[in-house]
Design a protein around this motif. Structure first.
Motif, PDB file in Angstrom:
ATOM      1  N   UNK A 194       6.603   5.343  13.957  1.00 34.47           N
ATOM      2  CA  UNK A 194       5.793   5.978  12.930  1.00 34.47           C
ATOM      3  C   UNK A 194       4.318   5.910  13.293  1.00 34.47           C
ATOM      4  N   UNK A 195       3.625   7.015  13.075  1.00 36.58           N
ATOM      5  CA  UNK A 195       2.212   7.109  13.446  1.00 36.58           C
ATOM      6  C   UNK A 195       1.501   8.036  12.473  1.00 36.58           C
ATOM      7  N   UNK A 196       0.251   7.740  12.239  1.00 37.47           N
ATOM      8  CA  UNK A 196      -0.566   8.603  11.397  1.00 37.47           C
ATOM      9  C   UNK A 196      -1.833   8.959  12.155  1.00 37.47           C
ATOM     10  N   UNK A 197      -2.192  10.245  12.142  1.00 39.59           N
ATOM     11  CA  UNK A 197      -3.335  10.725  12.915  1.00 39.59           C
ATOM     12  C   UNK A 197      -4.494  11.081  11.989  1.00 39.59           C
ATOM     13  N   UNK A 198      -5.702  10.720  12.421  1.00 36.72           N
ATOM     14  CA  UNK A 198      -6.880  11.035  11.623  1.00 36.72           C
ATOM     15  C   UNK A 198      -7.151  12.532  11.677  1.00 36.72           C
ATOM     16  N   UNK A 199      -7.260  13.158  10.488  1.00 38.82           N
ATOM     17  CA  UNK A 199      -7.483  14.607  10.391  1.00 38.82           C
ATOM     18  C   UNK A 199      -8.694  14.921   9.512  1.00 38.82           C
ATOM     19  N   UNK A 200      -9.425  13.887   9.103  1.00 37.37           N
ATOM     20  CA  UNK A 200     -10.549  14.079   8.201  1.00 37.37           C
ATOM     21  C   UNK A 200     -11.779  14.636   8.891  1.00 37.37           C
ATOM     22  N   UNK A 201     -12.814  14.815   8.082  1.00 35.19           N
ATOM     23  CA  UNK A 201     -14.086  15.327   8.602  1.00 35.19           C
ATOM     24  C   UNK A 201     -14.728  14.305   9.534  1.00 35.19           C
ATOM     25  N   UNK A 202     -15.651  14.761  10.355  1.00 33.65           N
ATOM     26  CA  UNK A 202     -16.348  13.875  11.277  1.00 33.65           C
ATOM     27  C   UNK A 202     -17.077  12.787  10.508  1.00 33.65           C
ATOM     28  N   UNK A 203     -16.856  11.539  10.915  1.00 28.02           N
ATOM     29  CA  UNK A 203     -17.499  10.412  10.243  1.00 28.02           C
ATOM     30  C   UNK A 203     -16.906  10.088   8.894  1.00 28.02           C
ATOM     31  N   UNK A 204     -15.703  10.585   8.629  1.00 24.33           N
ATOM     32  CA  UNK A 204     -15.064  10.346   7.343  1.00 24.33           C
ATOM     33  C   UNK A 204     -14.612   8.906   7.152  1.00 24.33           C
ATOM     34  N   UNK A 205     -14.203   8.595   5.925  1.00 26.73           N
ATOM     35  CA  UNK A 205     -13.838   7.232   5.539  1.00 26.73           C
ATOM     36  C   UNK A 205     -12.433   6.871   6.018  1.00 26.73           C
ATOM     37  N   UNK A 206     -12.342   5.752   6.734  1.00 23.64           N
ATOM     38  CA  UNK A 206     -11.050   5.254   7.206  1.00 23.64           C
ATOM     39  C   UNK A 206     -10.076   5.063   6.053  1.00 23.64           C
ATOM     40  N   UNK A 207     -10.554   4.589   4.915  1.00 20.03           N
ATOM     41  CA  UNK A 207      -9.697   4.169   3.810  1.00 20.03           C
ATOM     42  C   UNK A 207      -9.327   5.293   2.846  1.00 20.03           C
ATOM     43  N   UNK A 208      -9.643   6.537   3.174  1.00 20.20           N
ATOM     44  CA  UNK A 208      -9.237   7.689   2.365  1.00 20.20           C
ATOM     45  C   UNK A 208      -7.918   8.233   2.898  1.00 20.20           C
ATOM     46  N   UNK A 209      -6.866   8.108   2.118  1.00 19.60           N
ATOM     47  CA  UNK A 209      -5.522   8.470   2.581  1.00 19.60           C
ATOM     48  C   UNK A 209      -5.436   9.930   3.023  1.00 19.60           C
ATOM     49  N   UNK A 210      -6.193  10.813   2.350  1.00 19.73           N
ATOM     50  CA  UNK A 210      -6.137  12.238   2.680  1.00 19.73           C
ATOM     51  C   UNK A 210      -6.717  12.537   4.058  1.00 19.73           C
ATOM     52  N   UNK A 211      -7.404  11.566   4.642  1.00 19.04           N
ATOM     53  CA  UNK A 211      -7.965  11.765   5.988  1.00 19.04           C
ATOM     54  C   UNK A 211      -6.944  11.523   7.090  1.00 19.04           C
ATOM     55  N   UNK A 212      -5.719  11.178   6.708  1.00 19.59           N
ATOM     56  CA  UNK A 212      -4.657  10.899   7.674  1.00 19.59           C
ATOM     57  C   UNK A 212      -3.459  11.786   7.393  1.00 19.59           C
ATOM     58  N   UNK A 213      -2.767  12.222   8.428  1.00 21.61           N
ATOM     59  CA  UNK A 213      -1.664  13.162   8.224  1.00 21.61           C
ATOM     60  C   UNK A 213      -0.360  12.487   7.805  1.00 21.61           C
ATOM     61  N   UNK A 214      -0.323  11.146   7.835  1.00 20.56           N
ATOM     62  CA  UNK A 214       0.889  10.435   7.410  1.00 20.56           C
ATOM     63  C   UNK A 214       0.522   9.184   6.613  1.00 20.56           C
ATOM     64  N   UNK A 215      -0.523   9.307   5.808  1.00 17.53           N
ATOM     65  CA  UNK A 215      -0.948   8.180   4.990  1.00 17.53           C
ATOM     66  C   UNK A 215      -1.803   7.201   5.763  1.00 17.53           C
ATOM     67  N   UNK A 216      -2.301   6.210   5.046  1.00 24.89           N
ATOM     68  CA  UNK A 216      -3.180   5.219   5.662  1.00 24.89           C
ATOM     69  C   UNK A 216      -2.461   4.408   6.737  1.00 24.89           C
ATOM     70  N   UNK A 217      -3.156   4.045   7.808  1.00 26.22           N
ATOM     71  CA  UNK A 217      -2.558   3.152   8.810  1.00 26.22           C
ATOM     72  C   UNK A 217      -2.166   1.826   8.177  1.00 26.22           C
ATOM     73  N   UNK A 218      -1.027   1.316   8.600  1.00 29.47           N
ATOM     74  CA  UNK A 218      -0.509   0.056   8.062  1.00 29.47           C
ATOM     75  C   UNK A 218       0.555  -0.452   9.022  1.00 29.47           C
TER      76      UNK A 218
END
Length: 225
Positions: free
Chosen positions: A22-46
């Motif tokens: 399982x992997x989640x890729x960052x898809x947010x805006x440049x310099x976006x917040x790590x902790x915003x779930x919508x910035x990842x395509x499979x939820x927050x890293x965990x």
């Protein structure tokens, strides 16, 4: 019956592999917040959901982060808070730790890109942990090593100090104004490598074991315990 059993086993193996991978890729805006779930395509890293930052992407860590998964970075990470790593961080892009950030490595940290610790940012490598540098690593404060460090690239601590109580293998270029090899520690400057100790107050302090098969340029004092 055998075919049915085989298919069932195959499905179970594929399901298990998918879960492990399982992997989640960052898809947010440049310099976006790590902790915003919508910035990842499979939820927050965990744990069980590793983080991937692709080339060209950039993310900012503004609050303390505990890593118990794998981070693979080909883009840019700006760390403005404390990172505690108990998983794996593999940087092949750019990692910048600001004056309000720090990194404590309790497991595996690999730098194949560019890692820069600004001003007061600190780095510590805990007992049992491994830090491997194959790129460019810049530090202006103190690197404390209780585990294992292998330098296959460039470590620039011209304005910083190195204190090792574990094992340290230098295979390329290491520059610092102060190197302390504590009792019980081992430092090896291997064939073809260069250790530079330079700057105001430059000093080499050896209480442990140092083996030199390369080049040592020491512009300051040297003390042997």
């Amino acid at each position: 019956m055998r075919i049915h059993s085989y298919l069932t086993l195959l499905c179970l193996c594929l399901f298990t592999t998918a879960k492990l991978a399982a992997q989640t890729q960052y898809i947010g805006a440049a310099g976006g917040d790590w902790f915003t779930a919508a910035n990842w395509n499979n939820g927050l890293p965990a744990a069980g959901n590793d983080a991937l930052i692709g080339g060209g992407a950039s993310v900012a860590i503004g609050s303390p982060l505990t890593v118990n998964f794998t981070i693979t970075n080909f883009g840019t990470i700006a760390a403005n808070a404390a990172i505690t790593n108990s998983g794996t961080i593999a940087n092949s892009g750019t990692l910048t730790v600001s004056t309000t950030g720090s990194v404590t490595n309790n497991a595996t940290l690999q730098n194949f890109g560019t890692a820069t610790f600004q001003s007061a940012a600190t780095f510590s490598n805990s007992a049992g942990a491994t830090f491997t540098n194959g790129g460019s690593f810049t530090l202006q404060t103190t690197l404390v090593n209780l585990g294992s460090v292998v330098n296959n690239g460039t470590i620039d601590a011209t304005n910083g100090t190195l204190q090792t109580q574990g094992t340290f293998d230098n295979n390329q270029t290491l520059t610092t104004k102060s190197l302390t090899i504590s009792a019980g520690a081992t430092f090896t400057n291997n064939f073809g490598s260069t250790l530079n100790i330079t700057g105001a107050g430059a000093i080499l302090q050896i209480s442990g074991s140092m083996t030199n098969n390369g080049t040592v340029n020491n512009s300051g004092a040297a003390t042997l315990a």
